[in-house]
Design an enzyme around this catalytic site. Structure first.
Site, PDB file in Angstrom:
ATOM      1  N   PRO A  11       0.672  -1.256   0.021  1.00  0.00           N
ATOM      2  CA  PRO A  11       0.047   0.015  -0.001  1.00  0.00           C
ATOM      3  C   PRO A  11       0.880   1.343  -0.037  1.00  0.00           C
ATOM      4  O   PRO A  11       1.824   1.395   0.674  1.00  0.00           O
ATOM      5  CB  PRO A  11      -0.996   0.093   1.405  1.00  0.00           C
ATOM      6  N   GLU A  12       0.319   2.153  -0.823  1.00  0.00           N
ATOM      7  CA  GLU A  12       1.186   3.462  -0.731  1.00  0.00           C
ATOM      8  C   GLU A  12       0.264   4.561  -0.421  1.00  0.00           C
ATOM      9  O   GLU A  12      -0.948   4.291   0.053  1.00  0.00           O
ATOM     10  CB  GLU A  12       1.649   3.900  -2.089  1.00  0.00           C
ATOM     11  N   ARG A  17      13.611  -4.181  -1.853  1.00  0.00           N
ATOM     12  CA  ARG A  17      12.623  -3.815  -2.787  1.00  0.00           C
ATOM     13  C   ARG A  17      12.918  -4.134  -4.175  1.00  0.00           C
ATOM     14  O   ARG A  17      13.980  -3.455  -4.654  1.00  0.00           O
ATOM     15  CB  ARG A  17      12.063  -2.539  -2.374  1.00  0.00           C
ATOM     16  N   LYS A  35       1.381   6.703   5.415  1.00  0.00           N
ATOM     17  CA  LYS A  35       1.073   5.265   5.194  1.00  0.00           C
ATOM     18  C   LYS A  35       0.232   4.814   6.736  1.00  0.00           C
ATOM     19  O   LYS A  35      -0.119   3.501   6.673  1.00  0.00           O
ATOM     20  CB  LYS A  35       1.931   4.358   4.838  1.00  0.00           C
TER      21      LYS A  35
END
Ligand SMILES: [Zn+2]
Length: 278
Positions: free
Chosen positions: A2-3, A250, A51
Protein backbone atom coordinates in the site's frame (compact mmCIF):
# COMPACT_ATOMS: atom_id res chain seq x y z
CA UNK A 1 2.43 -2.76 -0.97
CA UNK A 2 0.00 0.00 0.00
CA UNK A 3 1.18 3.50 -0.83
CA UNK A 4 -0.11 6.84 0.36
CA UNK A 5 -2.95 6.86 -2.17
CA UNK A 6 -4.21 3.42 -1.10
CA UNK A 7 -4.11 4.43 2.56
CA UNK A 8 -5.97 7.62 1.68
CA UNK A 9 -8.71 5.61 -0.05
CA UNK A 10 -8.91 3.22 2.89
CA UNK A 11 -9.22 6.11 5.32
CA UNK A 12 -12.04 7.63 3.29
CA UNK A 13 -13.95 4.33 3.16
CA UNK A 14 -13.55 3.88 6.91
CA UNK A 15 -14.50 7.49 7.58
CA UNK A 16 -17.65 7.20 5.46
CA UNK A 17 -18.68 4.01 7.25
CA UNK A 18 -17.78 4.91 10.83
CA UNK A 19 -17.54 8.64 11.47
CA UNK A 20 -20.39 10.21 13.38
CA UNK A 21 -21.81 6.85 14.40
CA UNK A 22 -21.85 5.03 17.71
CA UNK A 23 -19.88 1.80 17.88
CA UNK A 24 -22.09 -1.17 18.68
CA UNK A 25 -19.34 -3.69 18.18
CA UNK A 26 -15.69 -3.56 19.17
CA UNK A 27 -13.26 -6.45 19.13
CA UNK A 28 -9.52 -5.85 19.28
CA UNK A 29 -7.84 -9.19 18.75
CA UNK A 30 -4.47 -8.15 20.08
CA UNK A 31 -3.54 -9.59 23.49
CA UNK A 32 -2.64 -6.16 24.87
CA UNK A 33 -6.13 -4.82 24.16
CA UNK A 34 -8.16 -7.99 24.66
CA UNK A 35 -10.27 -6.29 27.32
CA UNK A 36 -10.62 -2.92 25.59
CA UNK A 37 -14.24 -2.14 24.81
CA UNK A 38 -15.08 0.79 22.58
CA UNK A 39 -18.80 0.16 22.24
CA UNK A 40 -21.01 3.13 23.07
CA UNK A 41 -18.41 5.59 21.82
CA UNK A 42 -18.81 7.62 18.62
CA UNK A 43 -16.10 7.48 15.98
CA UNK A 44 -15.06 11.07 15.30
CA UNK A 45 -12.98 10.68 12.16
CA UNK A 46 -10.54 8.49 10.29
CA UNK A 47 -7.48 10.29 9.00
CA UNK A 48 -4.54 9.07 6.94
CA UNK A 49 -1.12 10.26 7.97
CA UNK A 50 1.43 9.12 5.38
CA UNK A 51 0.85 5.38 5.31
CA UNK A 52 -0.61 5.33 8.83
CA UNK A 53 -4.32 5.38 9.71
CA UNK A 54 -5.68 7.22 12.73
CA UNK A 55 -9.22 6.35 13.83
CA UNK A 56 -10.24 8.91 16.42
CA UNK A 57 -12.84 7.84 18.93
CA UNK A 58 -14.90 9.80 21.42
CA UNK A 59 -13.23 10.02 24.82
CA UNK A 60 -9.81 11.05 23.57
CA UNK A 61 -8.80 7.72 22.05
CA UNK A 62 -7.08 6.95 18.74
CA UNK A 63 -6.78 3.57 17.13
CA UNK A 64 -3.54 3.66 15.18
CA UNK A 65 -3.02 1.12 12.42
CA UNK A 66 -0.56 0.55 9.60
CA UNK A 67 -1.04 -1.75 6.63
CA UNK A 68 2.68 -2.41 5.93
CA UNK A 69 3.02 -5.06 3.22
CA UNK A 70 -0.31 -6.86 3.14
CA UNK A 71 -2.63 -5.54 5.81
CA UNK A 72 -6.06 -4.24 4.82
CA UNK A 73 -9.26 -2.76 6.18
CA UNK A 74 -12.54 -3.86 4.65
CA UNK A 75 -15.98 -2.37 5.20
CA UNK A 76 -19.08 -4.57 4.98
CA UNK A 77 -22.73 -3.66 5.16
CA UNK A 78 -24.17 -5.57 8.10
CA UNK A 79 -25.44 -8.96 7.04
CA UNK A 80 -22.99 -9.24 4.13
CA UNK A 81 -20.36 -11.96 3.98
CA UNK A 82 -16.83 -11.00 5.00
CA UNK A 83 -14.33 -11.79 2.28
CA UNK A 84 -11.06 -10.22 3.41
CA UNK A 85 -9.39 -13.43 4.58
CA UNK A 86 -9.64 -16.27 7.10
CA UNK A 87 -10.88 -15.25 10.53
CA UNK A 88 -7.55 -15.92 12.23
CA UNK A 89 -6.15 -13.01 10.20
CA UNK A 90 -8.65 -10.57 11.71
CA UNK A 91 -7.01 -8.13 14.11
CA UNK A 92 -9.89 -5.76 14.78
CA UNK A 93 -13.62 -5.38 14.24
CA UNK A 94 -15.44 -2.06 14.63
CA UNK A 95 -19.14 -2.03 13.89
CA UNK A 96 -22.16 0.24 14.09
CA UNK A 97 -25.84 -0.13 13.30
CA UNK A 98 -25.18 -0.07 9.53
CA UNK A 99 -21.78 -1.47 8.75
CA UNK A 100 -18.75 -3.25 10.08
CA UNK A 101 -15.09 -2.45 9.47
CA UNK A 102 -12.71 -5.38 9.69
CA UNK A 103 -8.92 -5.03 9.84
CA UNK A 104 -7.01 -7.99 8.42
CA UNK A 105 -3.31 -8.83 8.97
CA UNK A 106 -2.58 -5.42 10.48
CA UNK A 107 1.01 -5.56 11.73
CA UNK A 108 0.54 -2.36 13.70
CA UNK A 109 -2.52 -1.84 15.89
CA UNK A 110 -2.32 0.46 18.88
CA UNK A 111 -4.90 2.11 21.03
CA UNK A 112 -3.52 5.36 22.35
CA UNK A 113 -4.61 8.69 23.68
CA UNK A 114 -5.35 11.14 20.86
CA UNK A 115 -3.10 13.56 22.73
CA UNK A 116 -0.26 11.08 22.24
CA UNK A 117 -0.68 10.57 18.49
CA UNK A 118 2.65 12.22 17.86
CA UNK A 119 4.32 9.25 19.49
CA UNK A 120 2.99 7.09 16.64
CA UNK A 121 3.36 9.45 13.70
CA UNK A 122 5.58 12.28 14.95
CA UNK A 123 8.60 10.90 13.11
CA UNK A 124 6.94 11.35 9.71
CA UNK A 125 8.02 14.06 7.32
CA UNK A 126 5.50 16.32 5.56
CA UNK A 127 2.53 14.28 4.37
CA UNK A 128 2.07 14.31 0.59
CA UNK A 129 -1.71 14.08 0.97
CA UNK A 130 -2.01 15.81 4.31
CA UNK A 131 -2.93 19.28 5.50
CA UNK A 132 0.62 19.79 6.79
CA UNK A 133 2.21 19.36 3.34
CA UNK A 134 5.33 21.49 3.08
CA UNK A 135 7.35 21.01 -0.13
CA UNK A 136 10.29 23.11 1.05
CA UNK A 137 10.62 21.12 4.25
CA UNK A 138 10.35 17.86 2.30
CA UNK A 139 13.11 18.95 -0.08
CA UNK A 140 15.32 20.09 2.80
CA UNK A 141 14.83 16.71 4.50
CA UNK A 142 15.70 14.87 1.29
CA UNK A 143 18.84 16.89 0.64
CA UNK A 144 20.08 16.71 4.23
CA UNK A 145 21.86 13.47 3.31
CA UNK A 146 23.15 14.20 -0.22
CA UNK A 147 25.05 10.92 -0.55
CA UNK A 148 21.91 8.84 -0.05
CA UNK A 149 20.63 7.02 -3.14
CA UNK A 150 17.58 8.79 -4.58
CA UNK A 151 15.35 5.71 -4.32
CA UNK A 152 16.11 5.19 -0.62
CA UNK A 153 15.71 8.88 0.19
CA UNK A 154 12.21 9.18 -1.29
CA UNK A 155 11.07 5.96 0.39
CA UNK A 156 12.16 7.17 3.84
CA UNK A 157 8.92 8.34 5.47
CA UNK A 158 10.87 10.69 7.76
CA UNK A 159 11.73 12.80 4.68
CA UNK A 160 8.25 12.93 3.19
CA UNK A 161 5.36 10.61 3.94
CA UNK A 162 3.33 8.59 1.46
CA UNK A 163 5.68 7.14 -1.17
CA UNK A 164 5.90 3.36 -1.45
CA UNK A 165 7.84 1.06 -3.71
CA UNK A 166 5.79 1.61 -6.87
CA UNK A 167 5.99 5.39 -6.79
CA UNK A 168 9.67 5.20 -5.89
CA UNK A 169 10.53 3.60 -9.24
CA UNK A 170 8.10 5.77 -11.19
CA UNK A 171 9.31 8.98 -9.60
CA UNK A 172 12.96 8.19 -10.38
CA UNK A 173 11.94 7.50 -13.97
CA UNK A 174 10.12 10.84 -14.25
CA UNK A 175 13.17 12.58 -12.79
CA UNK A 176 15.41 10.93 -15.38
CA UNK A 177 17.70 9.51 -12.70
CA UNK A 178 18.43 5.98 -11.54
CA UNK A 179 17.34 5.11 -7.99
CA UNK A 180 21.04 4.72 -7.12
CA UNK A 181 22.03 8.28 -8.04
CA UNK A 182 23.09 10.13 -4.86
CA UNK A 183 20.25 12.57 -4.31
CA UNK A 184 22.75 15.44 -3.98
CA UNK A 185 23.86 14.74 -7.57
CA UNK A 186 20.38 15.35 -8.96
CA UNK A 187 20.47 18.64 -10.96
CA UNK A 188 19.04 21.41 -8.79
CA UNK A 189 16.10 22.19 -11.06
CA UNK A 190 14.98 18.57 -11.03
CA UNK A 191 15.48 18.21 -7.28
CA UNK A 192 13.34 21.30 -6.77
CA UNK A 193 10.53 19.64 -8.73
CA UNK A 194 10.67 16.35 -6.83
CA UNK A 195 8.23 17.15 -3.98
CA UNK A 196 5.55 18.61 -6.25
CA UNK A 197 5.94 15.77 -8.74
CA UNK A 198 5.48 13.19 -5.98
CA UNK A 199 2.41 15.02 -4.72
CA UNK A 200 0.95 15.19 -8.21
CA UNK A 201 1.34 11.41 -8.65
CA UNK A 202 -0.37 10.60 -5.37
CA UNK A 203 -3.11 13.17 -5.81
CA UNK A 204 -3.88 12.00 -9.32
CA UNK A 205 -4.35 8.48 -8.00
CA UNK A 206 -6.14 8.91 -4.72
CA UNK A 207 -9.54 8.73 -6.41
CA UNK A 208 -8.64 6.16 -9.06
CA UNK A 209 -9.26 2.45 -8.69
CA UNK A 210 -6.24 1.62 -10.89
CA UNK A 211 -2.95 3.34 -10.17
CA UNK A 212 -1.42 5.11 -13.15
CA UNK A 213 1.54 7.41 -13.64
CA UNK A 214 1.42 7.47 -17.42
CA UNK A 215 -2.18 8.43 -18.06
CA UNK A 216 -2.34 5.67 -20.67
CA UNK A 217 -4.92 2.99 -20.30
CA UNK A 218 -3.51 -0.51 -20.23
CA UNK A 219 0.01 0.88 -19.81
CA UNK A 220 -0.41 2.28 -16.35
CA UNK A 221 3.18 2.51 -15.18
CA UNK A 222 6.38 3.57 -16.94
CA UNK A 223 8.80 1.05 -15.43
CA UNK A 224 7.45 -0.59 -12.27
CA UNK A 225 6.81 -4.27 -12.86
CA UNK A 226 7.78 -4.00 -16.54
CA UNK A 227 11.17 -5.78 -16.68
CA UNK A 228 12.24 -7.04 -19.17
CA UNK A 229 9.58 -5.44 -21.37
CA UNK A 230 10.43 -2.28 -23.33
CA UNK A 231 10.43 1.16 -21.75
CA UNK A 232 7.26 3.01 -22.76
CA UNK A 233 9.31 6.02 -23.79
CA UNK A 234 12.39 4.63 -25.60
CA UNK A 235 11.76 0.86 -25.99
CA UNK A 236 14.96 -0.15 -24.16
CA UNK A 237 14.43 -3.24 -22.00
CA UNK A 238 13.43 -2.20 -18.46
CA UNK A 239 15.67 -3.60 -15.71
CA UNK A 240 15.02 -4.73 -12.16
CA UNK A 241 17.32 -5.09 -9.13
CA UNK A 242 16.89 -4.96 -5.38
CA UNK A 243 17.53 -1.78 -3.49
CA UNK A 244 17.66 -1.49 0.27
CA UNK A 245 19.76 -2.00 3.33
CA UNK A 246 19.57 -5.78 3.18
CA UNK A 247 16.77 -6.08 5.73
CA UNK A 248 14.15 -4.47 3.51
CA UNK A 249 15.16 -5.03 -0.06
CA UNK A 250 12.64 -4.00 -2.61
CA UNK A 251 12.46 -4.77 -6.32
CA UNK A 252 13.39 -1.56 -8.09
CA UNK A 253 12.79 -0.90 -11.78
CA UNK A 254 14.53 1.49 -14.14
CA UNK A 255 15.26 2.23 -17.79
CA UNK A 256 19.02 2.30 -18.39
CA UNK A 257 18.54 4.64 -21.34
CA UNK A 258 16.10 7.22 -19.93
CA UNK A 259 17.64 7.35 -16.46
CA UNK A 260 21.18 8.60 -15.80
CA UNK A 261 23.29 7.50 -12.86
CA UNK A 262 24.84 4.43 -11.29
CA UNK A 263 22.99 1.10 -11.24
CA UNK A 264 23.80 -2.43 -10.12
CA UNK A 265 23.78 -5.32 -12.51
CA UNK A 266 20.18 -6.21 -13.09
CA UNK A 267 18.57 -9.22 -11.50
CA UNK A 268 17.92 -11.68 -14.29
CA UNK A 269 14.37 -10.99 -15.41
CA UNK A 270 12.01 -13.82 -14.74
CA UNK A 271 11.13 -15.50 -17.99
CA UNK A 272 8.57 -18.12 -18.71
CA UNK A 273 10.25 -21.51 -18.41
CA UNK A 274 10.97 -22.88 -21.84
CA UNK A 275 9.01 -25.95 -22.65
CA UNK A 276 11.24 -28.80 -23.75
CA UNK A 277 10.00 -31.30 -26.22
CA UNK A 278 11.74 -34.57 -26.71
ZN1 LIG B 1 13.56 4.45 -21.63
Amino acid sequence: MPEGDTVWQTARRLHDALAGKVLTRSDLRVPKYATADLTGRTVLDVTPRGKHLLTRIEGGLTLHSHLRMDGSWKVYANGRRWTGGPSHQIRVILGNADSTAVGYRLPVLDLLRTADEQRAVGHLGPDLLGPDWDPEQALANLLADPARPLGEAVLDQRNLAGIGNVYKSELCFLLGATPWLPIGALPADRAAKLPSLAKKLLEANRDRPVRTTTGRRGQDLFVYGRAPRPCLRCHTSVRVADQGDGSRERPTYWCPNCQAGPAPSPTRPRTTPRRTTN
